[in-house]
Design an enzyme around this catalytic site. Structure first.
Site, short mmCIF file in Angstrom:
data_model
loop_
_atom_site.label_atom_id
_atom_site.label_comp_id
_atom_site.label_asym_id
_atom_site.label_seq_id
_atom_site.Cartn_x
_atom_site.Cartn_y
_atom_site.Cartn_z
CD GLN A 34 -27.36 -5.49 4.68
OE1 GLN A 34 -26.49 -4.77 5.17
NE2 GLN A 34 -28.65 -5.29 4.88
CG ASP A 50 -30.20 -7.32 10.46
OD1 ASP A 50 -30.15 -6.80 11.60
OD2 ASP A 50 -29.68 -6.80 9.46
CG PHE A 72 -16.26 -11.52 12.87
CD1 PHE A 72 -14.99 -10.97 12.86
CD2 PHE A 72 -16.42 -12.84 13.27
CE1 PHE A 72 -13.89 -11.72 13.23
CE2 PHE A 72 -15.32 -13.60 13.64
CZ PHE A 72 -14.05 -13.03 13.63
CG ASN A 75 -22.88 -1.51 7.86
OD1 ASN A 75 -23.90 -1.32 8.49
ND2 ASN A 75 -22.88 -2.16 6.71
CE1 TYR A 140 -15.79 -0.50 11.65
CE2 TYR A 140 -13.59 0.47 11.50
CZ TYR A 140 -14.40 -0.63 11.67
OH TYR A 140 -13.84 -1.87 11.86
CE LYS A 144 -16.23 -2.90 14.22
NZ LYS A 144 -16.25 -4.37 14.28
N GLY A 283 -6.50 13.28 7.16
CA GLY A 283 -6.71 12.39 8.30
C GLY A 283 -5.91 11.11 8.28
#
Length: 328
Positions: A34, A50, A72, A75, A140, A144, A283
């Protein structure tokens, strides 16, 4: 024994595959393509699939003798994560859960995780070290951090040892010129500046010129992608030696401002590179720089390409030769 690299067709993943290959490792790559590029995989056995597909993971672990994983696959667009957080939780967090469960099922107990300094959020001090508080300011970074915590509990329950590497901005390209940075869309400063040098965009937007820095623009860590790849390989070595789970920052220790990046790119490329100064983005902290002292001491990591000019020169070599990236 082989190393499984998830997301190994992506930017940092492909450079890590190259680093593993250069030292003779057997490599298995899983990527859904992707965001990655099949052409970026210059070594190893590629499975297109996937993380959330149990059949693909079963096939990989059954067909290969995996003794370590470098993870790794995720997204990674901050802005997108704020608009569609569900996508990030499903791919990043649930995908990692699927991977860890299969690792445990097949007795694979070592994983190196490509994390992010976005787990810290707004820093209380710079340079940031591993003991500073983690309060992400976007989905995000939150996913993580959740992935890091999940790995910790798999260690407690199942003895799956992990090393999480937190860093900011990878830049540059492989010395061979065969692989480099090709994101769609591109959101990273160095390739954006070089796209302007190539005439692929009219200018570079500089968001904010009144920060409390020497030249008024934001300062960020920029680390050569091959130095980051080397750190992931060193982390595999450390886990193979029997080390416990750990978190390490990877940084250059000083950072470079937006203006410095643009001025250096002008010098390297010989191009004008128009810049348009715009209002601050909400931000954006003034300075984000990570301390890597622990990584240097415990992993033996020493960046060999820490000069901004060298980083941009290697990136320019790639972009000038392949202005359309892997689509050439």
């Amino acid at each position: 024994m082989a190393v499984l690299v998830t997301g190994g067709a992506g930017y940092i993943g492909s450079h890590t595959v190259a680093a593993l290959h250069e030292r003779g490792e057997d490599i298995v790559i899983l990527d859904n393509l992707q965001q990655g590029h099949k052409e970026a995989v210059i070594a190893g056995k590629l499975y297109v699939g996937d993380l959330r597909d149990a059949a693909v993971l079963d096939q990989i672990f059954q067909e290969n003798k995996i003794d370590a994983v470098i993870h790794f696959a995720a997204n990674s667009l901050v802005g997108e994560s704020m608009k569609v957080p569900g996508k990030y939780y499903h791919n990043n967090v649930y995908g990692t859960l699927c991977l860890l469960e299969k690792m445990n099922e097949y007795g694979v107990s070592r994983i190196v995780f490509s994390s992010t300094a976005a787990t810290y959020g707004e820093p209380d001090r710079v340079p940031i070290d591993e003991y500073d508080r983690t309060v992400p300011t976007n989905a995000y970074g939150e996913t993580k951090l959740a992935m890091e915590k999940m790995m910790n509990w798999f260690d407690v329950a199942h003895g799956v040892k992990s090393i999480s590497l937190r860093y900011f901005n990878a830049a540059g390209a492989h010395d061979s010129g065969k692989i480099g940075e090709d994101h769609r869309p591109e959101t990273h400063l160095v390739p954006i500046v070089l796209e302007a040098a190539l005439g692929k965009r009219p200018h570079v937007s500089v968001f904010g010129t009144d920060y409390a820095t020497a030249d008024g623009t934001c300062i960020r860590d920029y680390i050569h992608v091959s130095d980051l790849a080397d750190a992931h390989v060193l982390a595999v070595d450390r886990l193979r030696s029997g080390a416990d789970s750990a978190v390490y920052n990877l940084g250059n220790g000083q950072g470079f401002s937006v203006k410095e990046v643009i001025d250096t790119a002008r010098k390297v490329t010989g191009k004008e590179i128009p810049a348009v100064f715009e209002a601050r983005r909400a931000g954006d902290p003034a300075v984000l720089v990570a301390s890597s002292e622990r990584a240097r001491t415990e992993l033996g990591w020493k960046p060999s390409r820490d000069k901004l000019e060298d980083i941009i020169e290697s990136a320019w070599k790639w972009h000038e030769a392949r202005p359309n990236g892997y689509a050439e």
